[in-house]
Design a protein around this motif. Structure first.
Motif, PDB file in Angstrom:
ATOM      1  N   CYS A 151       0.851  -1.203   0.000  1.00 51.70           N
ATOM      2  CA  CYS A 151       0.000   0.000   0.000  1.00 51.70           C
ATOM      3  C   CYS A 151       0.882   1.247   0.000  1.00 51.70           C
ATOM      4  O   CYS A 151       1.151   1.847   1.055  1.00 51.70           O
ATOM      5  CB  CYS A 151      -0.934  -0.014   1.206  1.00 51.70           C
ATOM      6  SG  CYS A 151      -2.100  -1.384   1.233  1.00 51.70           S
ATOM      7  N   GLN A 152       1.309   1.642  -1.156  1.00 49.64           N
ATOM      8  CA  GLN A 152       2.269   2.726  -1.270  1.00 49.64           C
ATOM      9  C   GLN A 152       1.643   4.115  -1.158  1.00 49.64           C
ATOM     10  O   GLN A 152       2.363   5.118  -1.209  1.00 49.64           O
ATOM     11  CB  GLN A 152       3.043   2.601  -2.579  1.00 49.64           C
ATOM     12  CG  GLN A 152       4.049   1.465  -2.583  1.00 49.64           C
ATOM     13  CD  GLN A 152       5.079   1.612  -1.459  1.00 49.64           C
ATOM     14  OE1 GLN A 152       5.738   2.634  -1.330  1.00 49.64           O
ATOM     15  NE2 GLN A 152       5.202   0.580  -0.631  1.00 49.64           N
ATOM     16  N   ASN A 153       0.324   4.189  -1.013  1.00 46.81           N
ATOM     17  CA  ASN A 153      -0.330   5.481  -0.804  1.00 46.81           C
ATOM     18  C   ASN A 153      -0.591   5.775   0.672  1.00 46.81           C
ATOM     19  O   ASN A 153      -1.160   6.808   1.004  1.00 46.81           O
ATOM     20  CB  ASN A 153      -1.645   5.549  -1.576  1.00 46.81           C
ATOM     21  CG  ASN A 153      -1.433   5.574  -3.080  1.00 46.81           C
ATOM     22  OD1 ASN A 153      -0.716   6.424  -3.587  1.00 46.81           O
ATOM     23  ND2 ASN A 153      -2.040   4.645  -3.791  1.00 46.81           N
ATOM     24  N   LEU A 154      -0.199   4.860   1.537  1.00 49.29           N
ATOM     25  CA  LEU A 154      -0.432   5.047   2.966  1.00 49.29           C
ATOM     26  C   LEU A 154       0.272   6.295   3.488  1.00 49.29           C
ATOM     27  O   LEU A 154       1.471   6.498   3.255  1.00 49.29           O
ATOM     28  CB  LEU A 154       0.062   3.827   3.749  1.00 49.29           C
ATOM     29  CG  LEU A 154      -0.891   2.645   3.905  1.00 49.29           C
ATOM     30  CD1 LEU A 154      -0.206   1.519   4.668  1.00 49.29           C
ATOM     31  CD2 LEU A 154      -2.176   3.060   4.610  1.00 49.29           C
ATOM     32  N   ILE A 155      -0.514   7.107   4.214  1.00 50.08           N
ATOM     33  CA  ILE A 155       0.035   8.284   4.887  1.00 50.08           C
ATOM     34  C   ILE A 155       0.105   8.044   6.397  1.00 50.08           C
ATOM     35  O   ILE A 155       1.027   8.495   7.067  1.00 50.08           O
ATOM     36  CB  ILE A 155      -0.827   9.529   4.590  1.00 50.08           C
ATOM     37  CG1 ILE A 155      -0.761   9.869   3.093  1.00 50.08           C
ATOM     38  CG2 ILE A 155      -0.363  10.730   5.408  1.00 50.08           C
ATOM     39  CD1 ILE A 155      -1.667  11.010   2.694  1.00 50.08           C
ATOM     40  N   HIS A 156      -0.879   7.301   6.911  1.00 48.23           N
ATOM     41  CA  HIS A 156      -0.934   6.998   8.344  1.00 48.23           C
ATOM     42  C   HIS A 156      -1.182   5.508   8.543  1.00 48.23           C
ATOM     43  O   HIS A 156      -2.128   4.954   7.970  1.00 48.23           O
ATOM     44  CB  HIS A 156      -2.042   7.813   9.017  1.00 48.23           C
ATOM     45  CG  HIS A 156      -2.241   7.461  10.467  1.00 48.23           C
ATOM     46  ND1 HIS A 156      -1.385   7.888  11.453  1.00 48.23           N
ATOM     47  CD2 HIS A 156      -3.198   6.725  11.091  1.00 48.23           C
ATOM     48  CE1 HIS A 156      -1.817   7.434  12.625  1.00 48.23           C
ATOM     49  NE2 HIS A 156      -2.904   6.723  12.440  1.00 48.23           N
ATOM     50  N   LEU A 157      -0.344   4.858   9.353  1.00 47.62           N
ATOM     51  CA  LEU A 157      -0.489   3.441   9.675  1.00 47.62           C
ATOM     52  C   LEU A 157      -0.466   3.285  11.183  1.00 47.62           C
ATOM     53  O   LEU A 157       0.454   3.752  11.852  1.00 47.62           O
ATOM     54  CB  LEU A 157       0.632   2.622   9.043  1.00 47.62           C
ATOM     55  CG  LEU A 157       0.650   1.118   9.351  1.00 47.62           C
ATOM     56  CD1 LEU A 157      -0.622   0.446   8.846  1.00 47.62           C
ATOM     57  CD2 LEU A 157       1.893   0.455   8.752  1.00 47.62           C
TER      58      LEU A 157
END
Length: 431
Positions: A151-157
């Motif tokens: 998931c290369q669009n993740l900003i917050h995990l």
């Protein structure tokens, strides 16, 4: 009056209040409807489909999907039934959903790690998910499906009670700015690679972790770091932007006291622009290892707030805290939380404050002081006396003891101390 005239009047009568309200709801602009839906739980959002035909399919385009305890209303105590109900709800929403999903949060107190989470994660990985929050409140660590690492669009995990084993091909999250890992297991090499490969990471939270013991942080964009757990070592590299740091070491063994190099110097060597520092639990013991200088090699002019959990009966801890305070010339706000343990070193502590009183004023910008959890011991009182005597612009000192025992005697001692600041006010709070 004939019958035809009566019918004509009935046909032209004014619409009812209910009809008007119904029309008002139906005629709301699209962005207003989306705003309303965003404030509702997923359960209530789905229920709005009954309001009118215009609302019927609005909820299926919600970009934020949050499945917590508010998404269900279950009175049963049957865990199998509860789990089945939650799974059916999430399956139903994801099946009918249309459009992008920016945020997905699963945090239901009655849901353990189930294989269905893998299905949902795989589905979300194809939706360009930007925020992913998974909190498993029951059962053992849940192993995160490998598709999450794509998931290369993740900003917050944000992960709670999870096991992370990134695949060998994992090269980091290119867009990730915020990472929150609590009660997680991840191995040392995987942890270091995860942090160093997220080049845009700005916020990092680590709580109650295992699998690694060296907190090696290499993050050039990092600005906020909050950690609490059990570890052997912490080091920073390429962290010149880091401004807010809070570290709690939950346990500390004396076997860590090897070597002559100063942990305090090493810890702060790559934090040149730190503004706020919190030293919690037993972390000051770790910082006190090695030869602590009177003043650090670097002056931290941006550091304006310091909070320290300290044993004021411990000589090395007091020396370490003083070194830190001396190296922050613009310190504005200081919080000291006493951690009373043994009484070792009490006589030498008295000598420490007497020697310090011979030096020039070290706290020329300090205005606010909070001291809590003290018992009224002589070293604690001497430290308070020292602060009052060396803070010429102090405005308030708030003191809160750990118990009511000896409170009146403590208050009399505080009022007796001389103050370098004519504006200094001592505020006593009951425990």
């Amino acid at each position: 009056m004939n019958i035809s005239t009566t019918k004509q009047r009935e046909m032209h009568k004014s619409p009812s209040k209910t009809d008007i309200e119904h029309d008002m709801i139906s005629d709301l602009p699209g962005h207003i409807i989306e705003k309303i839906l965003s404030q509702l739980s997923i359960r209530d959002a789905v229920r709005t489909s009954m309001l009118s035909s215009k609302w019927r399919y609005k909820w299926i385009t919600l970009p934020h999907l949050i499945f917590d305890n508010q998404c269900t209303s279950i009175s049963s105590q049957d865990q199998t039934f509860i789990r089945s109900k939650i799974i059916n709800i999430i399956d139903h929403v994801l099946l009918l959903h249309s459009g992008s999903i920016h945020k997905f949060k699963l945090s239901h107190r009655d849901l353990q790690g189930v294989s269905d989470i893998d299905r949902w994660t795989l589905f979300l990985s194809r939706k360009s998910i930007k925020e992913f929050v998974l909190e498993i409140w029951k059962g053992q660590r849940y192993k995160i499906h490998s598709c999450i690492y794509a998931c290369q669009n993740l900003i917050h995990l944000e992960l709670f009670n999870c096991l992370l084993i990134p695949p060998p091909t994992f090269k980091g999250f290119g867009c990730l700015k915020s990472l929150d890992l609590q009660h997680v297991t991840i191995f040392q090499d995987d942890f270091e690679n995860l942090i160093s490969s997220c080049s845009l990471l700005e916020r990092l939270t680590l709580m109650n972790f295992d699998g690694f013991a060296h907190l090696k942080i290499c993050a050039p964009k990092l600005q906020f770091f909050d950690v609490g757990g059990v570890f052997d070592e912490v080091s920073f590299e390429k962290t010149s932007l880091l401004a807010i740091v809070s570290i709690g070491l939950y346990t500390y063994d004396e076997y860590h006291t090897y070597g002559n190099s100063c942990n305090l110097v090493k810890f702060l060597s790559n934090l040149p622009h730190i503004q706020k520092l919190e030293v919690q639990s037993y972390f000051l013991k770790y910082l006190a290892v090695g030869h602590v200088p009177r003043r650090l090699p670097t002056t931290f002019t941006a550091l304006q707030y310091i909070s320290i959990r300290i044993n004021l009966n411990h000589l090395e801890e007091c020396r370490t805290a003083l070194c830190l305070l001396r190296s922050a010339p613009n310190l504005y706000d200081l919080e000291m939380l006493a951690r009373p343990e043994d009484q070792d070193g009490v006589t030498t502590i008295e000598d420490l404050w007497e020697n310090e009183n011979r030096w020039a004023t070290p706290f020329s910008k300090l205005r606010v002081v909070k001291i809590a959890c003290i018992s009224g011991s002589r070293p604690e009182l001497d430290f308070i006396n020292f602060l009052l005597a060396k803070s010429p612009v102090l405005e308030t000192m708030t003191v809160k003891p750990v118990s009511v025992d000896g409170g009146w005697e403590l208050l009399k001692e505080l009022l007796r101390f001389r103050r370098a600041s004519v504006r200094a006010e001592i505020i006593y709070l009951d425990p």
